[in-house]
Motif scaffolding. Structure first.
Motif, short mmCIF file in Angstrom:
data_model
loop_
_atom_site.label_atom_id
_atom_site.label_comp_id
_atom_site.label_asym_id
_atom_site.label_seq_id
_atom_site.Cartn_x
_atom_site.Cartn_y
_atom_site.Cartn_z
N ASN A 121 0.91 -1.17 -0.13
CA ASN A 121 0.15 -0.05 0.01
C ASN A 121 0.91 1.24 0.03
O ASN A 121 0.47 2.23 -0.25
CB ASN A 121 -0.91 0.05 1.02
CG ASN A 121 -2.20 -1.00 0.95
OD1 ASN A 121 -2.58 -1.33 0.07
ND2 ASN A 121 -2.50 -1.58 2.25
N LYS A 125 0.03 3.93 -2.93
CA LYS A 125 -0.45 5.13 -2.43
C LYS A 125 0.72 6.12 -2.53
O LYS A 125 0.43 7.45 -2.78
CB LYS A 125 -0.86 5.10 -1.22
CG LYS A 125 -2.26 4.09 -0.89
CD LYS A 125 -2.76 4.06 0.62
CE LYS A 125 -4.01 3.24 0.69
NZ LYS A 125 -4.63 3.23 1.85
N SER A 128 1.66 8.66 -7.21
CA SER A 128 0.66 9.51 -7.44
C SER A 128 0.33 9.71 -9.13
O SER A 128 -0.77 9.72 -9.50
CB SER A 128 0.31 10.54 -6.73
OG SER A 128 1.48 11.37 -6.65
N TYR A 149 5.77 9.12 1.61
CA TYR A 149 4.47 8.54 1.93
C TYR A 149 4.53 8.00 3.22
O TYR A 149 3.59 8.08 4.00
CB TYR A 149 3.76 7.86 0.67
CG TYR A 149 2.60 7.49 1.40
CD1 TYR A 149 1.02 8.26 0.95
CD2 TYR A 149 1.79 6.03 1.80
CE1 TYR A 149 -0.01 7.88 1.84
CE2 TYR A 149 0.93 5.87 2.27
CZ TYR A 149 -0.18 6.31 2.12
OH TYR A 149 -1.45 6.18 2.59
#
Length: 217
Positions: A121, A125, A128, A149
């Protein structure tokens, strides 16, 4: 299932058939596996980007991420007419997947307590920027953004529960009668082989060395 222990990140090549993972590919008389398996919390499928940061024409669509897969230095030897030995430059989704494998290992080195799903993840995520085709949209792999992130959302990530990807359709049909090795060469004969692509991770890791300073935060 393969991800019950949530310990291993499984990175797979999307395949080089110019089709869509999770869908029947007529030229191969079947589906491309393992990329077409869905519902795994720890599996990441990887498409190939060309030098213009566009999805390569041979790459299957519908992957979780897209990484560089054209003009990649391989571990295959070649000898020119004068006898000089060098390494071939190849293309293929098998050449793209090691970049994501290396990134997953780098994230695990930052925090060994991260689960496979959490690493997946972070990569998804944290990437982008997207590349779109007529039938799909893949996120462009970016390890810098992935690490940023992680640090910006560390508490939320460490408290998260498994979250599976829905980037491809569930496919469990046994219709496949052809070979669906996702590291098959593309039409030009220069696709990256599976073992060669795996070893190419050594070269991919060299790209991550300048990022080591981020691990000292």
């Amino acid at each position: 299932s393969l991800d019950n222990l949530n310990k291993a990140v499984i990175v797979v090549a999307a395949g080089n058939y110019s089709g869509t993972i999770g869908e029947y590919i007529a030229s191969e008389k079947g589906y491309v596996y393992p990329a077409s398996f869905t519902g795994f919390n720890n599996m990441i499928s990887v498409g190939a980007l060309d030098q213009n940061m566009q999805l390569a024409s041979f790459s299957n669509k519908g992957a979780d991420l897209a990484a560089p897969g054209v003009a990649i230095l391989s571990t295959y030897k070649q000898t020119d007419d004068s006898g000089v030995v060098s390494l071939k430059v190849l293309k293929g989704t098998s050449m793209a997947a090691p970049f994501v494998s290396g990134a997953a290992a780098l994230l695990a080195s930052i925090n060994s307590d991260l689960t496979a799903n959490q690493i997946k993840n972070i990569l998804l995520k944290g990437s982008s920027q997207k590349v779109s085709t007529a039938s799909s949209t893949e996120k462009i792999f970016n390890i810098n953004d992935g690490i940023d992130y992680y640090y910006e959302n560390k508490t939320e990530i460490l408290n998260s529960t498994p979250e599976s990807s829905s980037s491809s359709d569930d496919t469990t049909s046994n219709e496949s009668t052809g070979s669906n090795n996702n590291s098959t060469s593309d039409s030009s004969g220069s696709g990256g082989g599976g073992c060669n692509g795996f070893i190419t991770g050594i070269f991919a890791a060299m790209i991550f060395i300048p990022l080591a300073k981020k691990l000292k935060r």
